[in-house]
Design an enzyme around this catalytic site. Structure first.
Site, mmCIF file in Angstrom:
data_model
loop_
_atom_site.group_PDB
_atom_site.id
_atom_site.type_symbol
_atom_site.label_atom_id
_atom_site.label_comp_id
_atom_site.label_asym_id
_atom_site.label_seq_id
_atom_site.Cartn_x
_atom_site.Cartn_y
_atom_site.Cartn_z
ATOM 1 N N TYR A 174 1.574 38.977 26.145
ATOM 2 C CA TYR A 174 2.124 37.866 25.362
ATOM 3 C C TYR A 174 2.543 36.719 26.292
ATOM 4 O O TYR A 174 2.148 35.570 26.087
ATOM 5 C CB TYR A 174 3.310 38.353 24.530
ATOM 6 C CG TYR A 174 3.764 37.365 23.478
ATOM 7 C CD1 TYR A 174 3.084 37.250 22.269
ATOM 8 C CD2 TYR A 174 4.855 36.538 23.697
ATOM 9 C CE1 TYR A 174 3.496 36.345 21.304
ATOM 10 C CE2 TYR A 174 5.274 35.628 22.739
ATOM 11 C CZ TYR A 174 4.595 35.537 21.533
ATOM 12 O OH TYR A 174 4.994 34.641 20.577
ATOM 13 N N LYS A 178 0.728 33.029 26.408
ATOM 14 C CA LYS A 178 1.480 31.850 25.982
ATOM 15 C C LYS A 178 1.628 30.839 27.115
ATOM 16 O O LYS A 178 1.705 29.641 26.878
ATOM 17 C CB LYS A 178 2.840 32.267 25.422
ATOM 18 C CG LYS A 178 2.736 33.060 24.109
ATOM 19 C CD LYS A 178 2.015 32.260 23.043
ATOM 20 C CE LYS A 178 1.910 32.981 21.721
ATOM 21 N NZ LYS A 178 1.182 32.224 20.692
HETATM 22 N N1 LIG Z 1 8.376 34.324 15.485
HETATM 23 C C1 LIG Z 1 8.793 33.836 16.638
HETATM 24 O O1 LIG Z 1 9.960 33.947 16.978
HETATM 25 C C2 LIG Z 1 7.824 33.111 17.554
HETATM 26 C C3 LIG Z 1 8.328 32.553 18.726
HETATM 27 C C4 LIG Z 1 7.473 31.873 19.559
HETATM 28 C C5 LIG Z 1 6.136 31.751 19.231
HETATM 29 N N2 LIG Z 1 5.662 32.316 18.095
HETATM 30 C C6 LIG Z 1 4.227 32.142 17.794
HETATM 31 O O2 LIG Z 1 4.098 31.621 16.491
HETATM 32 C C7 LIG Z 1 2.789 31.926 16.000
HETATM 33 C C8 LIG Z 1 2.919 32.435 14.583
HETATM 34 O O3 LIG Z 1 3.546 33.698 14.607
HETATM 35 P P1 LIG Z 1 4.680 34.138 13.578
HETATM 36 O O4 LIG Z 1 5.888 34.389 14.366
HETATM 37 O O5 LIG Z 1 4.712 33.208 12.443
HETATM 38 O O6 LIG Z 1 4.101 35.577 13.190
HETATM 39 P P2 LIG Z 1 3.435 36.138 11.838
HETATM 40 O O7 LIG Z 1 2.933 37.491 12.203
HETATM 41 O O8 LIG Z 1 4.395 35.993 10.728
HETATM 42 O O9 LIG Z 1 2.196 35.155 11.602
HETATM 43 C C9 LIG Z 1 1.030 35.226 12.402
HETATM 44 C C10 LIG Z 1 -0.187 35.147 11.499
HETATM 45 O O10 LIG Z 1 -1.358 35.165 12.343
HETATM 46 C C11 LIG Z 1 -2.317 35.974 11.693
HETATM 47 N N3 LIG Z 1 -3.290 36.480 12.654
HETATM 48 C C12 LIG Z 1 -3.122 37.470 13.568
HETATM 49 N N4 LIG Z 1 -4.265 37.688 14.224
HETATM 50 C C13 LIG Z 1 -5.181 36.812 13.726
HETATM 51 C C14 LIG Z 1 -6.548 36.558 14.004
HETATM 52 N N5 LIG Z 1 -7.230 37.280 14.911
HETATM 53 N N6 LIG Z 1 -7.180 35.571 13.319
HETATM 54 C C15 LIG Z 1 -6.508 34.867 12.378
HETATM 55 N N7 LIG Z 1 -5.226 35.087 12.056
HETATM 56 C C16 LIG Z 1 -4.562 36.038 12.737
HETATM 57 C C17 LIG Z 1 -1.517 37.103 11.054
HETATM 58 O O11 LIG Z 1 -2.244 37.770 10.030
HETATM 59 C C18 LIG Z 1 -0.293 36.353 10.545
HETATM 60 O O12 LIG Z 1 -0.470 35.911 9.225
HETATM 61 C C19 LIG Z 1 2.190 32.925 16.980
HETATM 62 O O13 LIG Z 1 1.288 32.279 17.827
HETATM 63 C C20 LIG Z 1 3.400 33.401 17.763
HETATM 64 O O14 LIG Z 1 3.075 33.865 19.041
HETATM 65 C C21 LIG Z 1 6.479 32.991 17.251
#
Ligand SMILES: NC(=O)c1ccc[n+]([C@@H]2O[C@H](COP(=O)([O-])OP(=O)(O)OC[C@H]3O[C@@H](n4cnc5c(N)ncnc54)[C@H](O)[C@@H]3O)[C@@H](O)[C@H]2O)c1
Length: 276
Positions: A174, A178
């Site tokens: 991860y 990132k």
């Molecule tokens: N939640 C946090 O605190 C946080 C913090 C920093 C960064 N992020 C980043 O935010 C982004 C969104 O994540 P989130 O936290 O909303 O999580 P989430 O799991 O709620 O949403 C992620 C979505 O991506 C989809 N996905 C996964 N693999 C996929 C693929 N191969 N093709 C298409 N879709 C795919 C999943 O089905 C899901 O709907 C990610 O890139 C994550 O790394 C999240």
């Protein structure tokens, strides 16, 4: 006398913009799709999770918002190419793409004491990089080909504050992915600037209401929330709605001179970590 409302509207006008959000079925991606649809953009939600994609798109329809959905696996270049072709065929072009789909490697977020190198599993590492890094490359490649021809467009990649400093609670794949996408964004911003295409990254801190941590961040226990809150000067996790202002900014005319940057929405976490 200035008409303030008209000025706001002009600066943040995304009406009829053709937008794609990957990873839009859940969490931060759904918030991105929702705010842009609320502001009148023509949004295509794209996700690998067909069932959740359908229910999330239906939730927008229930709010009276128009949105399309396309199933995509961003780790598969042919699937991303097909997504872009689908949107261009349906909408006649592509103005804004959020390359947001992402996964966390096992054992997910909130690893007590952090992941040790001797527990890094190569298949797991590869699958995380396949989505979080290769998926961003595929999205940048196929979206930018359309935008370059148009002479305009915006691409926003979801990184993380785990891309700007070590974060032991998440896993090696991860933090590697990132960090890597931030430099990919910078390089793509340089290449695409002469073509009128802006490329930026956003770096969220800990958000709840998301499913990336294998469910632990969707509705976190008080203990887990406290654990994250300790790392945040604002002393809490964020709600996905709190990303919407930056999303609208980066999709709208207000950000016309912004490219090649990574924007934090982390409650001051990186300042506390000495990394901002
Ligand atoms: N939640 C946090 O605190 C946080 C913090 C920093 C960064 N992020 C980043 O935010 C982004 C969104 O994540 P989130 O936290 O909303 O999580 P989430 O799991 O709620 O949403 C992620 C979505 O991506 C989809 N996905 C996964 N693999 C996929 C693929 N191969 N093709 C298409 N879709 C795919 C999943 O089905 C899901 O709907 C990610 O890139 C994550 O790394 C999240």
């Amino acid at each position: 006398m200035t008409n303030g409302a008209a000025v706001y509207q002009r600066l943040f006008d995304v009406r009829d913009s053709r937008v794609v959000v990957t990873g839009a079925a859940s969490g931060l991606g759904f918030a991105m799709a929702e705010v842009l649809a609320e502001c009148g953009a023509r949004v295509t939600l794209a996700d690998v999770d067909r069932e959740r994609l359908e229910s999330s798109t239906a939730a927008l329809a229930d709010l009276g918002l128009e949105a399309r959905s396309v199933v995509v696996d961003v780790a598969d270049e042919a699937s991303v190419r097909a997504l872009v072709e689908d949107v261009v065929a349906a909408e006649g072009g592509l103005d804004v793409v959020f390359a947001n789909a992402g996964i966390a490697s096992r054992p997910g977020f909130a690893v007590e004491g952090g992941q040790r190198l001797d527990t890094v599993d190569r298949a797991d590492w590869d699958s995380v990089l396949g989505v979080n890094l290769n998926g961003v490359l595929h999205t940048l490649k196929h979206a930018s080909a359309v935008m370059r021809r148009q002479g305009s467009g915006r691409i926003v990649v979801t990184s993380s504050n785990a891309g700007l400093r070590p974060e032991p609670e998440v896993c090696y794949g991860y933090v590697a992915s990132k960090a890597a996408v931030i430099n990919v964004v910078r390089q793509a911003a340089l290449e695409l600037a002469p073509h009128g295409v802006l490329v930026n990254a956003i770096c969220p801190g800990p958000f709840k209401g998301t499913r990336i941590g294998g469910g632990v961040t969707e509705d976190p226990t008080p203990e887990l929330e406290q654990m994250w809150a300790r790392t945040v000067p604002l002393r809490r996790m964020a709600d996905p709605d709190e990303l919407k202002g930056l999303v609208l900014l980066l999709a709208s005319p207000a950000s016309s001179f912004m490219t090649g940057a990574a924007y934090l929405v982390d409650g001051g976490t990186l300042v506390l970590a000495g990394g901002a």
